[in-house]
Scaffold this active site. Structure first.
Site, PDB file in Angstrom:
ATOM      1  N   THR A  37       0.854  -1.191   0.000  1.00  0.00           N
ATOM      2  CA  THR A  37       0.000   0.000   0.000  1.00  0.00           C
ATOM      3  C   THR A  37       0.890   1.240   0.000  1.00  0.00           C
ATOM      4  OG1 THR A  37      -1.821  -1.084   1.150  1.00  0.00           O
ATOM      5  CG2 THR A  37      -1.643   1.296   1.460  1.00  0.00           C
TER       6      THR A  37
ATOM      7  N   GLY B 283       3.629   1.338   7.813  1.00  0.00           N
ATOM      8  CA  GLY B 283       2.348   1.738   8.393  1.00  0.00           C
ATOM      9  C   GLY B 283       2.044   3.217   8.252  1.00  0.00           C
ATOM     10  N   GLY B 284       2.861   3.907   7.426  1.00  0.00           N
ATOM     11  CA  GLY B 284       2.562   5.312   7.167  1.00  0.00           C
ATOM     12  C   GLY B 284       1.151   5.485   6.622  1.00  0.00           C
TER      13      GLY B 284
ATOM     14  N   LYS C 232      14.316   7.063   2.581  1.00  0.00           N
ATOM     15  CA  LYS C 232      13.766   6.104   3.559  1.00  0.00           C
ATOM     16  C   LYS C 232      14.866   5.355   4.311  1.00  0.00           C
ATOM     17  CE  LYS C 232       9.494   6.897   2.206  1.00  0.00           C
ATOM     18  NZ  LYS C 232       8.631   5.904   1.652  1.00  0.00           N
TER      19      LYS C 232
ATOM     20  N   GLU D  16      -0.225  -5.620   5.915  1.00  0.00           N
ATOM     21  CA  GLU D  16       1.064  -5.696   5.205  1.00  0.00           C
ATOM     22  C   GLU D  16       1.980  -6.733   5.851  1.00  0.00           C
ATOM     23  OE1 GLU D  16       1.265  -1.118   3.491  1.00  0.00           O
ATOM     24  OE2 GLU D  16       2.057  -1.532   5.477  1.00  0.00           O
TER      25      GLU D  16
ATOM     26  N   ASP E  40       6.276  -4.132  -1.519  1.00  0.00           N
ATOM     27  CA  ASP E  40       5.669  -3.061  -0.718  1.00  0.00           C
ATOM     28  C   ASP E  40       6.675  -1.946  -0.510  1.00  0.00           C
ATOM     29  OD1 ASP E  40       3.839  -1.709   0.851  1.00  0.00           O
ATOM     30  OD2 ASP E  40       3.523  -3.366   2.257  1.00  0.00           O
ATOM     31  N   GLY E  41       6.188  -0.797  -0.107  1.00  0.00           N
ATOM     32  CA  GLY E  41       7.056   0.306   0.278  1.00  0.00           C
ATOM     33  C   GLY E  41       7.393   0.216   1.754  1.00  0.00           C
ATOM     34  N   ALA E  42       8.053   1.249   2.269  1.00  0.00           N
ATOM     35  CA  ALA E  42       8.363   1.321   3.705  1.00  0.00           C
ATOM     36  C   ALA E  42       8.604   2.779   4.062  1.00  0.00           C
ATOM     37  CB  ALA E  42       9.595   0.486   4.042  1.00  0.00           C
TER      38      ALA E  42
ATOM     39  N   THR F   3       4.462   4.334  -3.470  1.00  0.00           N
ATOM     40  CA  THR F   3       5.416   3.513  -4.240  1.00  0.00           C
ATOM     41  C   THR F   3       4.669   2.376  -4.922  1.00  0.00           C
ATOM     42  OG1 THR F   3       7.026   4.054  -2.530  1.00  0.00           O
ATOM     43  CG2 THR F   3       7.653   2.357  -4.115  1.00  0.00           C
TER      44      THR F   3
HETATM   45  C1  5RP Z   1       1.491   1.853   4.269  1.00  0.00           C
HETATM   46  C2  5RP Z   1       2.954   1.650   4.255  1.00  0.00           C
HETATM   47  C3  5RP Z   1       3.719   2.202   3.105  1.00  0.00           C
HETATM   48  O1  5RP Z   1       4.398   1.169   2.461  1.00  0.00           O
HETATM   49  C4  5RP Z   1       4.719   3.207   3.622  1.00  0.00           C
HETATM   50  O2  5RP Z   1       4.030   4.192   4.386  1.00  0.00           O
HETATM   51  C5  5RP Z   1       5.480   3.878   2.493  1.00  0.00           C
HETATM   52  O3  5RP Z   1       4.588   4.635   1.731  1.00  0.00           O
HETATM   53  P1  5RP Z   1       4.985   5.358   0.395  1.00  0.00           P
HETATM   54  O4  5RP Z   1       5.292   4.308  -0.624  1.00  0.00           O
HETATM   55  O5  5RP Z   1       3.767   6.173   0.068  1.00  0.00           O
HETATM   56  O6  5RP Z   1       6.189   6.233   0.675  1.00  0.00           O
HETATM   57  O7  5RP Z   1       3.533   1.047   5.116  1.00  0.00           O
HETATM   58  O8  5RP Z   1       0.913   1.381   5.435  1.00  0.00           O
END
Ligand code: 5RP
Length: 212
Positions: free
Chosen positions: A28, A94-95, A120, A102, A80-82, A31
């Protein structure tokens, strides 16, 4: 290059790791928003599970086959992103408040690949650490946690209240254990190194992959 350009580079590399026949976990965030069209454009024969309603909707609109995550018991890859990635392999997610789903998806995958822009990368993971809390007894849970604050965003699709732990992280494993042991905490955004297979970092020259 902008953060978005780095995210896109990492996401496109992530999409290229997926092969025909795979069961794929979709994360989510912004990214992952770059990952989805890159993955859909490959027209692979894959089935996906999504970690949020937003990802599910976007993936379906692009023609990806998204299944409920009660139809599959394992995944070949999750992407996934982080929010933070430390050299130790601890990451914070969890942003977007989707860390519980996730983590379930990451843990079910043979290969969990994290896609990030360079900002990051951190020396050590730090607050805020996202939390998902059971609404029942919320104030008591917050009191037990100490330095924690409700984020003020909609509840998770599973009814959890999204909050953040704002105190010292120190030893991430120690904090992860304490958060997991606190009654009322559904899950937290500290992901241990053993969940992680690799991190793909978008850079000026393309991407750099850090293995774990
Ligand atoms: C969502 C997340 C996202 O992977 C994390 O916040 C990074 O987000 P982005 O890709 O928008 O920088 O953990 O719960």
């Amino acid at each position: 290059m902008s953060a978005d350009a780095y995210k896109r580079a990492a996401a496109e590399h992530g999409a290229a790791l997926v092969e025909d026949g795979m069961r794929v976990g979709l994360g989510t965030g912004t990214t992952v928003a770059f990952l989805l069209p890159a993955l859909a454009a490959r027209r692979l024969d894959i089935v996906c599970v999504a970690t949020s309603v937003e990802t599910e909707r976007a993936a379906r609109e692009l023609g990806l086959d998204v299944r409920a995550f009660d139809e599959l018991d394992r995944l070949d890859i999750a992407l996934d992103g982080a929010d933070q990635v430390a050299p130790s392999g601890w990451i914070v997610k969890g942003g977007g408040g989707a860390h519980t789903r996730e983590k379930i998806v990451a843990a079910a995958a043979d290969r969990f690949v994290v896609l990030v822009s360079p900002e990051k990368l951190v020396d050590e993971v730090h607050a805020p650490v996202p939390l998902e809390l059971v609404p029942f007894g919320l104030l008591a849970t917050l009191r037990a946690l100490g330095e924690a604050r409700v984020r003020g965003i909609p509840r998770s699709p599973d009814g959890g209240v999204i909050a953040d732990y704002l105190g010292e992280v120190g030893d991430p494993r120690g904090l992860a254990d304490r958060l997991a042991r606190t009654p009322g905490v559904v899950d937290h955004g500290l992901f241990p190194p053993e969940l992680l297979s690799e991190v793909v970092v978008g850079e000026e020259s393309g991407v750099r992959t850090i293995g774990f």
